[in-house]
Design a protein around this motif. Sequence first.
Motif, PDB file in Angstrom:
ATOM      1  N   GLN A 127       0.821  -1.214   0.000  1.00 31.24           N
ATOM      2  CA  GLN A 127       0.000   0.000   0.000  1.00 31.24           C
ATOM      3  C   GLN A 127       0.856   1.265   0.000  1.00 31.24           C
ATOM      4  O   GLN A 127       0.460   2.291  -0.554  1.00 31.24           O
ATOM      5  CB  GLN A 127      -0.937   0.007   1.215  1.00 31.24           C
ATOM      6  N   HIS A 128       2.016   1.200   0.632  1.00 32.99           N
ATOM      7  CA  HIS A 128       2.871   2.395   0.738  1.00 32.99           C
ATOM      8  C   HIS A 128       4.317   2.114   0.333  1.00 32.99           C
ATOM      9  O   HIS A 128       5.213   2.904   0.651  1.00 32.99           O
ATOM     10  CB  HIS A 128       2.821   2.944   2.159  1.00 32.99           C
ATOM     11  N   ALA A 129       4.542   1.006  -0.363  1.00 35.33           N
ATOM     12  CA  ALA A 129       5.903   0.643  -0.755  1.00 35.33           C
ATOM     13  C   ALA A 129       6.518   1.652  -1.715  1.00 35.33           C
ATOM     14  O   ALA A 129       7.743   1.775  -1.793  1.00 35.33           O
ATOM     15  CB  ALA A 129       5.909  -0.753  -1.384  1.00 35.33           C
ATOM     16  N   GLY A 130       5.684   2.392  -2.434  1.00 40.71           N
ATOM     17  CA  GLY A 130       6.224   3.361  -3.382  1.00 40.71           C
ATOM     18  C   GLY A 130       6.719   4.641  -2.752  1.00 40.71           C
ATOM     19  O   GLY A 130       7.461   5.398  -3.389  1.00 40.71           O
ATOM     20  N   THR A 131       6.343   4.908  -1.506  1.00 38.16           N
ATOM     21  CA  THR A 131       6.712   6.166  -0.860  1.00 38.16           C
ATOM     22  C   THR A 131       7.482   5.990   0.441  1.00 38.16           C
ATOM     23  O   THR A 131       7.947   6.973   1.021  1.00 38.16           O
ATOM     24  CB  THR A 131       5.453   6.996  -0.566  1.00 38.16           C
ATOM     25  N   ASP A 132       7.607   4.755   0.898  1.00 32.45           N
ATOM     26  CA  ASP A 132       8.233   4.504   2.199  1.00 32.45           C
ATOM     27  C   ASP A 132       9.171   3.305   2.046  1.00 32.45           C
ATOM     28  O   ASP A 132       8.729   2.216   1.692  1.00 32.45           O
ATOM     29  CB  ASP A 132       7.146   4.214   3.232  1.00 32.45           C
ATOM     30  N   PRO A 133      10.458   3.484   2.286  1.00 27.97           N
ATOM     31  CA  PRO A 133      11.415   2.393   2.047  1.00 27.97           C
ATOM     32  C   PRO A 133      11.244   1.192   2.967  1.00 27.97           C
ATOM     33  O   PRO A 133      11.593   0.069   2.588  1.00 27.97           O
ATOM     34  CB  PRO A 133      12.776   3.054   2.245  1.00 27.97           C
ATOM     35  N   ALA A 134      10.716   1.376   4.172  1.00 25.65           N
ATOM     36  CA  ALA A 134      10.573   0.239   5.103  1.00 25.65           C
ATOM     37  C   ALA A 134       9.559  -0.785   4.590  1.00 25.65           C
ATOM     38  O   ALA A 134       9.884  -1.982   4.513  1.00 25.65           O
ATOM     39  CB  ALA A 134      10.218   0.729   6.499  1.00 25.65           C
ATOM     40  N   PRO A 135       8.329  -0.398   4.246  1.00 26.70           N
ATOM     41  CA  PRO A 135       7.422  -1.402   3.670  1.00 26.70           C
ATOM     42  C   PRO A 135       7.900  -1.937   2.324  1.00 26.70           C
ATOM     43  O   PRO A 135       7.610  -3.088   1.987  1.00 26.70           O
ATOM     44  CB  PRO A 135       6.091  -0.656   3.539  1.00 26.70           C
ATOM     45  N   ALA A 136       8.635  -1.130   1.566  1.00 27.28           N
ATOM     46  CA  ALA A 136       9.181  -1.630   0.299  1.00 27.28           C
ATOM     47  C   ALA A 136      10.151  -2.771   0.554  1.00 27.28           C
ATOM     48  O   ALA A 136      10.151  -3.788  -0.159  1.00 27.28           O
ATOM     49  CB  ALA A 136       9.874  -0.502  -0.458  1.00 27.28           C
ATOM     50  N   ARG A 137      10.976  -2.642   1.585  1.00 24.54           N
ATOM     51  CA  ARG A 137      11.909  -3.712   1.943  1.00 24.54           C
ATOM     52  C   ARG A 137      11.142  -4.965   2.362  1.00 24.54           C
ATOM     53  O   ARG A 137      11.457  -6.081   1.940  1.00 24.54           O
ATOM     54  CB  ARG A 137      12.832  -3.248   3.076  1.00 24.54           C
ATOM     55  N   TYR A 138      10.107  -4.785   3.181  1.00 23.97           N
ATOM     56  CA  TYR A 138       9.339  -5.941   3.637  1.00 23.97           C
ATOM     57  C   TYR A 138       8.563  -6.590   2.498  1.00 23.97           C
ATOM     58  O   TYR A 138       8.369  -7.815   2.486  1.00 23.97           O
ATOM     59  CB  TYR A 138       8.395  -5.537   4.767  1.00 23.97           C
ATOM     60  N   SER A 139       8.100  -5.790   1.550  1.00 23.56           N
ATOM     61  CA  SER A 139       7.402  -6.358   0.398  1.00 23.56           C
ATOM     62  C   SER A 139       8.330  -7.297  -0.375  1.00 23.56           C
ATOM     63  O   SER A 139       7.930  -8.401  -0.778  1.00 23.56           O
ATOM     64  CB  SER A 139       6.891  -5.248  -0.523  1.00 23.56           C
ATOM     65  N   ARG A 140       9.595  -6.888  -0.547  1.00 24.39           N
ATOM     66  CA  ARG A 140      10.561  -7.743  -1.225  1.00 24.39           C
ATOM     67  C   ARG A 140      10.850  -9.002  -0.404  1.00 24.39           C
ATOM     68  O   ARG A 140      10.994 -10.100  -0.946  1.00 24.39           O
ATOM     69  CB  ARG A 140      11.856  -6.965  -1.488  1.00 24.39           C
ATOM     70  N   LEU A 141      10.917  -8.838   0.921  1.00 28.50           N
ATOM     71  CA  LEU A 141      11.149  -9.988   1.788  1.00 28.50           C
ATOM     72  C   LEU A 141      10.007 -10.992   1.680  1.00 28.50           C
ATOM     73  O   LEU A 141      10.233 -12.209   1.639  1.00 28.50           O
ATOM     74  CB  LEU A 141      11.294  -9.525   3.246  1.00 28.50           C
ATOM     75  N   CYS A 142       8.781 -10.479   1.640  1.00 30.33           N
ATOM     76  CA  CYS A 142       7.621 -11.365   1.532  1.00 30.33           C
ATOM     77  C   CYS A 142       7.658 -12.156   0.229  1.00 30.33           C
ATOM     78  O   CYS A 142       7.352 -13.366   0.211  1.00 30.33           O
ATOM     79  CB  CYS A 142       6.325 -10.549   1.625  1.00 30.33           C
TER      80      CYS A 142
END
Length: 224
Positions: A189-204
């Motif tokens: 939902q916010h991976a495009g604007t926030d690096p922390a969820p972007a990192r977790y999205s890749r981990l998932c």
Amino acid sequence: LNEYLTAMTDIILEEEGTVDKFEGDAIIAFWNAPLDIANHAEKGVRAALRCQAQLQAMRHHFHAGYGKNLVMRIGMNTGNAIAGNMGSSSRFDYTVLGDAVNLAARLEGANKYFGTRTMISQATFSQLGSRFYCRELGRIRVVGRQEPVAVFEPLTYAGPPEKKYAAFSSGLQLFYAGKFAEAQAKFDQHAGTDPAPARYSRLCRQMLAHPPEQWDGVVSLETK
């Protein structure tokens, strides 16, 4: 560099911190020694937030003068340490040593993994009460230390969290539970604007492609 170090040091001293030393462009500081400092964890985190805000205010000046966009990382931990004069018989420094100090240094570097700027340990977070809004970043195992630690990112002095942080928190709980597809949907939902969820999205995505045989919710970092 002197201009930046002066601005940051002034804030640390205003918050009753002790500046240990400068190592290149890094500042090492601590609280509660040589004198007892009440609410030292709170003062340290407030200094961290103020330093980040001050650098943000100075960023245009540095870019205009030197053509560089300056960013910095902060790691903070609370625990027992040895404090005193250490060195040789002819030269010594007043400094701190111990596992708690080493963990603070590791957390500074761990910011690189999550794309964050400031990271504090569970031990520091537990002493803050409701004075600051911090989001839980995860449970990590740093290089050279087997015991995992929960880490947090201090964001504001107080106030309700933004909606994107609520989504991140929900995704993190799903991640802990090993529900990687559901967690990824929250993080995206916010991976495009926030690096922390972007990192977790890749981990998932990695976990879905290669499911772990055993899962404890801990992310092991491979670099300092």
